[in-house]
Structure formats: structure tokens, C-alpha cells
Design a protein around this motif. Structure first.
Motif, short mmCIF file in Angstrom:
data_model
loop_
_atom_site.label_atom_id
_atom_site.label_comp_id
_atom_site.label_asym_id
_atom_site.label_seq_id
_atom_site.Cartn_x
_atom_site.Cartn_y
_atom_site.Cartn_z
N ASN A 234 -8.96 -8.21 0.59
CA ASN A 234 -8.41 -7.10 -0.19
C ASN A 234 -9.40 -6.56 -1.21
O ASN A 234 -9.37 -5.38 -1.56
N ALA B 65 -0.66 -4.69 6.07
CA ALA B 65 0.17 -3.53 5.70
C ALA B 65 -0.77 -2.36 5.42
O ALA B 65 -1.87 -2.56 4.90
N TYR B 66 -0.36 -1.17 5.82
CA TYR B 66 -1.18 -0.01 5.46
C TYR B 66 -0.37 1.27 5.37
O TYR B 66 0.67 1.41 5.99
N ASP B 67 -0.89 2.16 4.56
CA ASP B 67 -0.42 3.54 4.48
C ASP B 67 -1.24 4.30 5.52
O ASP B 67 -2.44 4.49 5.35
N PRO C 249 0.82 -1.23 0.00
CA PRO C 249 0.00 0.00 0.00
C PRO C 249 0.84 1.27 0.00
O PRO C 249 0.37 2.31 -0.46
N LEU C 250 2.09 1.19 0.49
CA LEU C 250 2.94 2.39 0.51
C LEU C 250 3.50 2.72 -0.87
O LEU C 250 4.07 3.77 -1.07
N PRO D 25 -7.60 0.70 -0.99
CA PRO D 25 -6.28 0.34 -1.50
C PRO D 25 -5.12 0.73 -0.59
O PRO D 25 -4.00 0.24 -0.79
N ASP D 26 -5.36 1.55 0.43
CA ASP D 26 -4.26 1.88 1.34
C ASP D 26 -4.14 0.90 2.50
O ASP D 26 -3.32 1.08 3.39
N ARG E 140 1.52 2.19 -3.75
CA ARG E 140 0.42 2.04 -4.69
C ARG E 140 0.31 3.18 -5.68
O ARG E 140 -0.27 3.01 -6.76
N ARG F 270 -3.83 -3.43 2.96
CA ARG F 270 -3.74 -4.74 2.32
C ARG F 270 -3.48 -5.81 3.36
O ARG F 270 -2.63 -5.65 4.24
N VAL F 271 -4.19 -6.91 3.24
CA VAL F 271 -3.88 -8.10 4.04
C VAL F 271 -2.84 -8.89 3.26
O VAL F 271 -3.10 -9.34 2.14
N ARG F 272 -1.64 -9.01 3.82
CA ARG F 272 -0.55 -9.67 3.09
C ARG F 272 -0.63 -11.18 3.18
O ARG F 272 -0.26 -11.88 2.24
N PRO G 100 -6.81 -13.44 2.16
CA PRO G 100 -6.26 -12.14 1.73
C PRO G 100 -6.97 -11.60 0.48
O PRO G 100 -7.38 -10.43 0.46
#
Lengths: 250, 250
Positions: free
Chosen positions: B85, B11-13, A127-128, B90-91, A130, B93-95, B81
Motif C-alpha cells: 500500500n 480493493a480498488y476504485d 479506496p471507494l 490511493p485508489d 478515500r 489497496r491491498v486489504r 499489505p
């Protein structure tokens, strides 16, 4: 009195802009730079950039020039980046400025341009990244991509790799000096360097290489695509947000 | 029938969120994950995360768990995931996702956490990194920072490096297993790993190291700061947007 000419090196996050070029909407990066210059110089200098760049494309080293009457310029050239950055939005930065001879021209004088394209090749997008990389979830065959990339290097008619714009097709021959593919984990970078580029040419080359990477075309497909001169025989345009205008040389 | 428990790696922004934790505003990352789970499972599972993370902090590998009645779970765990997802913004995400024993607990079971902090050490900020790195324009003395970083490793009372929250101060002793500083051009990364962290402890350590890097404190200042147990004797909190929760181990 006379006129002074300066070269700027500009970096920007293209996500919020309709490309470099001045837009009626005012959402060109050039509009922002000219607005900042207008606050520094009474003569409201206009700016000439090395490249247009599509909406969403980023830059690390776009070059641009502007002229200003000598009597308006009252600071060392080295202070220009600080002065302009204080007036620009944070997604546009002037990295450096230098006085250049009046004969310098940011668009006509370019010797070569380097573009870099980022692909995130993993089932799940980071996501970082994208807004700065193309998410390609399927595994890529890097060996096939490298074989194909080498076939782009050299002097070719690139008509099959441009989105038709009348005037350019009068002279669709360009010379690429580098087209390489690197991988570091899920991070695949393409580096494309050449004397000049047709409209959307980089994105068509990258899109074709990625499609070769997942087997849509064979590794040896590029020479026939170039020879065919037909846009429909080459691959898709890669999305704009993975592309960075990396460096312009004079 | 029974209950199934799953671990997610997320993961995220963090730019648009008020941290991981559920918020009355609904702008916690956790709120988004629970909203997606509620569309997959009638029982509306709640999620327990390994860490809270402040507003603006990012994650590459936050761990979380949730439980769901066995009869509601009708897919291979590996499909989770993709399913999540498709429902998440979109910022975020399940990895990855994995079934875990009911005894697993994402918060209480952690063995160690790794944070990474990005500094952009150059007079001009890179606009493409402006939401993911702290802009430090002045030159940093990396040798001094490394000397100081080594003094954080080990078991210490970190009271001087947390922003006061009553309950934590009953037990302000934590053990760091790593605190290192790397440079690649203007890009300075700090890696901090430990069994656990106090509130804003990472950001206070990074802020102090950067202030040591530009000479505000000597390279040998850390032991006295730790011993003094006074927040006012240590450095500033580094801004949230440079910090990434990198990995959580169990």
C-alpha cells in the motif's frame, strides 16, 4: 412587476472546489451556481449561501437564495432543479427549489445546521471512500469519544476550537444541540448540530474527539479545553474531505 | 530454496482504470500491483487475478495470487499489505495477504463470486455517489424486480445475458445462487452471487432488472429471455461504474 425570491437546496462533492464562496479563481461552488443562473435569467442573479464551507468540504443540504425579476421567471418553481442541473457540472446538484418570502435570508435566518463527519477506522483505507472519509488506522475507544462528545453539547465559548479570525472572536459563544458518535464496522460517523459554528469549529471538535479516541487526551479533557480558551490546548483539525454540511434548518 | 505463493485481497476504485487486466497502456489495476511487487522483489512477480472486471468496475474483494522465490521474501506475510500500500496509488489497496499452498490458483480455484450493484433511484443524483451508482430517476417497482430476480437463480444457459465472445459461447451455462434486490430510501442494491459469470453477464442482469422495474418488460419476462438465448431479447447492460466485485470464495 416585482421580485421573486427562491431557496435552493444544494448538494456537492467539494473535492474539486475551493469551498462554497465565490473565488477569484472561479472555483467556488457559488460561482458554478451563479454561472448556471446567468444562463437562465438575463439579470444574472447572485446567490447567498447559508455557509461558506472550506475547500474540500462536501454538502448534502446547503441552503441558498437568489432573487429574480418576476417578468424573467417563466417556469413553475418545481422545474428549477432540472433546469439548473442540466447546466451544472455533475459534482453539483440542486436537490430542490421553492419560492420563499422576500424576508427569507439563507445566511441570517438559519435556526440550526447539522454537519456529519465520516471516519474510516481500519488499518487499510477503503479506496471507494478515500475522498469522503478520514482514514484513522488505529483502534478508537468509542466510549471515551462519546463521553467527550457529550461535553461539547450546550452553550460554550468555543474559542479553543476555532482557527483565529479576528471578527468572530468578539462573540465566540455558540450552542451545540447534538454531538454524537456512531459506529458500523469500520465506519465511524460523527453528527454535530448547533445554532451556528465558528470558523473550522467542526473540524477542531472532530479532530479532538478522534485524538481522545486513541488516547492522546483523556475522555474528560473537553471541559478544561473549553475553559482554557486556547486553541493550542485542543486537538488537531480533522481533514476537510470527511466533512459534509448535512442539513440547514430555518 | 523453493517458491512461496501468496494470495492478496485487493480493493480498488475502478474509475481511472481500464479494468483489472494488464493493458498495453499500463492502465490495468494489475499493472499497478505488479509495479509495486517489482519494487519489493527482484524477480518481478506477475499476478493472476480471480476476475478481469470491465473498465470502470470497482472491487472490494478481488482475489489474486503471485509467486516469489523463498530467498527474496524477508518479511512476515502480514506485512505485505502495508508494504504494497505504501507503493500503490490511493485508489488501489491491498486489504489482506496470506501464504497459500502452491496448488492455489486465484482464477481456476474460485468456488463463488459475489457482485453488488448500486442504483441511485431518485430524480436528482447524489453528487457524492455519482462514480459509484447508476442514476435511475424514474420510480422502480421493487416487487416486480424481486419476482424477476428470483428467476435468475439456478442453473441456466445465460447466452441472452452476455456480450458475445466466441469461446464462452461453447459453454454458456452458469449457476446463480443468489440474486436479490434491497432498498434503503433512494439507495437500491442488487446482490448477485454465483459459481461463475459470462462476460458482462452481471451488467446485463442488472440492466434487465431495472428495465423491469420501470415497466419496460413484465415481471415474468426472464424465463422466456433465458430460453430465447438471444441477447437482443434481454435488457440493456447497466453502466460499469455501479458494479463492485464484492467477494470471491475458494
Amino acid at each position: 412587476m416585482g421580485t421573486l425570491k427562491f431557496k435552493l437546496t444544494v448538494a456537492y462533492d467539494g473535492s474539486s472546489y475551493h469551498g462554497w464562496q465565490t473565488q477569484p479563481s472561479g472555483r467556488g461552488v457559488q460561482d458554478q451556481v451563479e454561472r448556471a443562473l446567468a444562463r437562465l435569467f438575463r439579470s444574472h442573479p447572485s446567490v447567498v449561501g447559508s455557509s461558506r464551507t472550506d475547500a474540500g468540504v462536501h454538502a448534502r443540504g446547503l441552503a441558498a437564495h437568489f432573487e429574480v425579476p418576476a417578468e424573467e421567471f417563466r417556469m413553475p418553481a418545481g422545474h428549477l432543479p432540472l433546469a439548473l442541473n442540466a447546466l451544472l457540472p455533475p459534482d453539483i446538484r440542486v436537490r430542490s427549489a421553492a419560492r420563499v418570502p422576500l424576508a427569507f435570508h439563507a445566511r441570517f435566518g438559519t435556526r440550526s445546521k447539522q454537519y456529519r463527519y465520516q471516519v474510516w477506522n481500519h488499518p487499510v483505507m477503503d479506496p471507494l471512500r478515500r475522498n469522503q472519509a478520514w482514514h484513522v488506522p488505529r483502534p478508537l475507544d468509542l466510549a471515551a469519544m462519546r463521553t467527550a462528545a457529550a461535553d461539547f453539547v450546550g452553550r460554550h465559548d468555543f474559542r479553543a476550537f476555532t482557527t483565529n479570525r479576528g471578527t468572530e472572536l468578539l462573540d465566540p459563544v455558540r450552542t451545540l444541540t447534538r454531538c454524537s458518535v456512531r459506529r458500523r464496522g469500520p465506519h465511524v460517523s460523527l453528527i454535530i448540530e448547533g445554532e451556528g459554528f465558528l470558523y473550522k469549529m467542526c473540524r477542531a471538535i472532530v479532530g479532538t474527539l478522534v485524538q481522545i479516541g486513541y488516547g492522546r487526551y483523556p475522555a474528560t479533557a473537553v471541559p478544561a479545553m473549553l475553559a482554557g480558551k486556547d486553541r493550542r490546548q485542543a486537538g488537531v483539525n480533522a481533514p476537510a474531505h470527511g466533512l459534509v454540511l448535512w442539513q440547514v434548518s430555518y
